[in-house]
Design an enzyme around this catalytic site. Structure first.
Site, mmCIF file in Angstrom:
data_model
loop_
_atom_site.group_PDB
_atom_site.id
_atom_site.type_symbol
_atom_site.label_atom_id
_atom_site.label_comp_id
_atom_site.label_asym_id
_atom_site.label_seq_id
_atom_site.Cartn_x
_atom_site.Cartn_y
_atom_site.Cartn_z
ATOM 1 N N CYS A 132 0.821 -1.217 0.000
ATOM 2 C CA CYS A 132 0.000 0.000 0.000
ATOM 3 C C CYS A 132 0.854 1.264 0.000
ATOM 4 O O CYS A 132 0.525 2.253 -0.676
ATOM 5 C CB CYS A 132 -0.945 -0.003 1.205
ATOM 6 S SG CYS A 132 -0.104 -0.115 2.805
ATOM 7 N N HIS B 54 -1.724 0.448 7.537
ATOM 8 C CA HIS B 54 -2.253 0.777 6.214
ATOM 9 C C HIS B 54 -2.001 2.251 5.905
ATOM 10 O O HIS B 54 -1.741 3.049 6.810
ATOM 11 C CB HIS B 54 -3.752 0.482 6.155
ATOM 12 C CG HIS B 54 -4.318 0.470 4.771
ATOM 13 N ND1 HIS B 54 -3.708 -0.160 3.710
ATOM 14 C CD2 HIS B 54 -5.473 1.014 4.279
ATOM 15 C CE1 HIS B 54 -4.436 -0.013 2.624
ATOM 16 N NE2 HIS B 54 -5.511 0.698 2.939
ATOM 17 N N ASP C 143 -8.150 4.494 -1.898
ATOM 18 C CA ASP C 143 -7.510 3.392 -1.172
ATOM 19 C C ASP C 143 -6.870 2.429 -2.167
ATOM 20 O O ASP C 143 -7.551 1.928 -3.079
ATOM 21 C CB ASP C 143 -8.566 2.655 -0.332
ATOM 22 C CG ASP C 143 -7.948 1.694 0.676
ATOM 23 O OD1 ASP C 143 -6.772 1.325 0.512
ATOM 24 O OD2 ASP C 143 -8.650 1.311 1.627
#
Length: 605
Positions: free
Chosen positions: A384, A518, A539
């Site tokens: 991520c 995250h 996201d």
């Protein structure tokens, strides 16, 4: 034919029966049927019964009168020609009337037996139990054959064991019942009269057993190396340790108790440190596995394993496998992202949506044009941070203010981003962070955060800052200060006295938003009529198909709901934001590298 009722032997004549009774039963050792007395003669036994058990004698007398009312003798005597024999349990025969001498449940010993033989008169048959109990008590008052009595008297006068001058102790023994408790050895057949004799006997067994084994028990002192021969010596020795403490020396050991205690304490401390070090190593290995630093391979290896599993499940044929693997290797060699996970035109689609929809919003701010990058099979679960950097970089590449820095450059692949971070470390940026990763990211699945993004941007000549919202500032663990800061960030592009328009697309790049586990990218902000603020967040965990719903007018209204984040949706304990501020000069870059040796974030509040 006559049969002995005691042993069952058969004889022809009455005289032979009398001789048999005298020799085989009267002369044998006799014992009392009412108690444990034994080893006495016939006369002694009669005397004992009449003196020690008078109550039994009276009861038996009344019983005899009830059992034989036809007899004329007032003392319950039998006829003249009757022979009666009182004896103990026969030892030579097993066919007679045998009873256990200890069974006295009816008050009379069932071991006493009687044998009565008559010439002309047959007595009425009585039960075996009445005959056995009554004959014993009638022994002292039954009329016996004169010839037999004379023979018995003559035999007893010659008996050496009977003496008229017996002392009072023996009379007392005869006149009182005997009850002796016997103790049997658990290791052999020996029976002892008292427990002390039995204990000594058992100890002899144990000593012989230890001698046979050839080993003697050792009693070691728990505080030193002394070995004692028995438990008593060991107890005295241990008491010396505890008596005077450090002043008493232990025999056989040069150290005092104080030194011993110190040594034991040091050993315990050393053992504790070793256990803590082992636990720390295990936890560190768990963290390495969690953050992809366990050496299990990076982007390329994970992508290959994913395609291999697809082939094994029949989802991909071998030809497709080799084709995609070749394309992947070509992309990795060039260092440029292959664009398979990229969605373009997202901010333009949002701008068009807010022009006609969402009338409950007073103001809407959007970042400059940004492409969305989602995770792929090669970085699923750990990529991520790299994907958010690609989103940020895609915006900077399109901005005119950053064109001199990124002239001719493209969005790099994830392995290339890893190598770029390693180059930033080599320049001296964030040495602490570099040591955390052991100066290596390539070939790993390591997670990166806000400090790595800051180091990478500084290495590229981009000015950036880290803002740390280290604790909640609102009710319910919310972060309203974070939303206010984001509003100030977007409002800096419209500083004027005029009222800002409802929809503004700024030239500002998106914000890198990091929290535990995250990271995401903030690409806009909504302000509702009631004053509520709402972040617009892209996201990298969203799939490519979900992101492309923003590009369609038919599905954009539904898709926008997924990118809206209100204060109640952000409840992590800590958030960090990386914001780009401009281009660094050479001197500013050098200062930034020098300051990054002790990297500090701006803490709010």
């Amino acid at each position: 034919m006559l049969t002995c009722e005691i042993c069952g032997e058969e004889v022809m004549l009455e005289e032979d029966m009398k001789t048999h009774l005298l020799l085989n039963h009267l002369e044998n050792e006799m014992h009392c049927p009412l108690c444990s007395l034994s080893g006495v003669s016939y006369d002694e036994l009669c005397f004992h019964i009449s003196t020690a058990h008078p109550e039994n004698q009276q009861s038996e007398h009344s019983h005899c009168e009830e059992a034989a009312p036809s007899t004329t003798s007032s003392d319950c005597s039998v006829p003249k020609n009757t022979v009666l024999t009182l004896t103990n349990e026969p030892q030579a025969s097993t066919s007679g009337l045998n009873r256990d001498s200890n069974d006295t449940s009816d008050g009379v010993s069932p071991t006493a037996t009687s044998s009565v033989t008559t010439d002309t008169v047959q007595h009425e048959q009585v039960s075996t139990e009445n005959r056995a109990s009554s004959s014993v008590m009638a022994a002292s008052r039954t009329t016996v054959s004169p010839k037999l009595r004379q023979s018995v008297k003559h035999s007893k006068e010659n008996d050496d064991t009977f003496k008229s001058e017996q002392d009072k102790d023996k009379r007392k023994r005869l006149c009182s019942p005997r009850k002796e408790k016997l103790f049997s050895c658990p290791m052999c057949a020996l029976i002892c009269s008292d427990c002390f004799t039995l204990q000594e006997h058992v100890e002899l067994h144990l000593e012989e057993q230890r001698a046979a084994e050839g080993e003697s028990r050792r009693y070691e002192c728990p505080l030193c190396s002394v070995v004692c021969s028995n438990s008593f010596s060991l107890q005295e020795h241990v008491e010396l340790h505890l008596d005077h403490g450090a002043s008493v020396k232990c025999a056989g050991s040069p150290d005092s108790d104080l030194k011993l205690a110190r040594r034991l304490h040091e050993e315990e401390e050393q053992r504790r440190k070793e256990e803590e070090a082992q636990q720390e190593r295990e936890e560190f290995k768990k963290l390495q596995r969690q953050f992809g630093l366990d050496g299990s391979g990076g982007y390329r290896r994970q992508m290959e394993r994913t395609m291999e599993r697809a082939v094994a499940r029949g989802l991909m044929n071998p030809a497709e496998f080799h084709s995609q693997r070749a394309e992947m290797m070509e992309s990795l060699a060039s260092g440029v992202d292959d664009g398979r996970t990229r969605a373009q035109g997202v901010l333009r689609a949002l701008y068009e949506y807010y022009q006609t929809e969402a009338r409950d919003c007073v103001h809407v701010w959007l970042s400059s044009e940004t492409d969305h990058y989602c995770s792929s099979a090669g970085d699923k679960g750990w990529g991520c941070g790299y994907r958010n950097f690609q989103m940020l970089l895609s915006s900077l590449l399109k901005a005119e203010a950053y064109a001199p820095v990124f002239s001719g450059k493209t969005v790099p692949s994830i392995p290339r981003v890893q190598s770029m971070i390693e180059e930033a470390w080599n320049e001296g940026l964030d040495p602490r962070g570099a040591s955390h990763f052991n100066q290596r990211l390539q070939g790993t699945r390591a997670w990166i955060g806000a400090t790595e993004i800051y180091s990478l941007l500084t290495s590229l000549g981009i000015s950036a800052r880290i803002i740390d919202f280290h604790q909640p500032t609102g009710p319910g663990d919310t972060h309203p200060r974070l939303f206010e800061w984001v509003k100030q960030y977007y409002c800096q592009s419209t500083r004027s006295n005029r009222i800002p328009p409802r929809l503004i697309q700024t030239s500002l790049p998106p914000l890198y938003l990091q929290h535990q586990g995250h990271s995401r990218s903030v690409v806009g902000l909504e302000q509702r009529k009631n004053g509520t603020l709402c972040l617009l967040i892209l996201d990298p965990g969203s799939s490519l198909s979900d992101t492309r719903k923003l590009l369609s007018r038919d599905t954009v209204s539904t898709a926008v709901r997924h990118i809206r984040k209100f204060p109640g949706n952000l409840k992590h304990k800590q958030y960090q934001v990386v914001a780009v501020q401009g281009v660094l000069s050479a001197e500013d870059k050098r200062i930034s590298i020098s300051n990054s040796r002790t990297l500090c974030a701006e803490r709010i509040p």
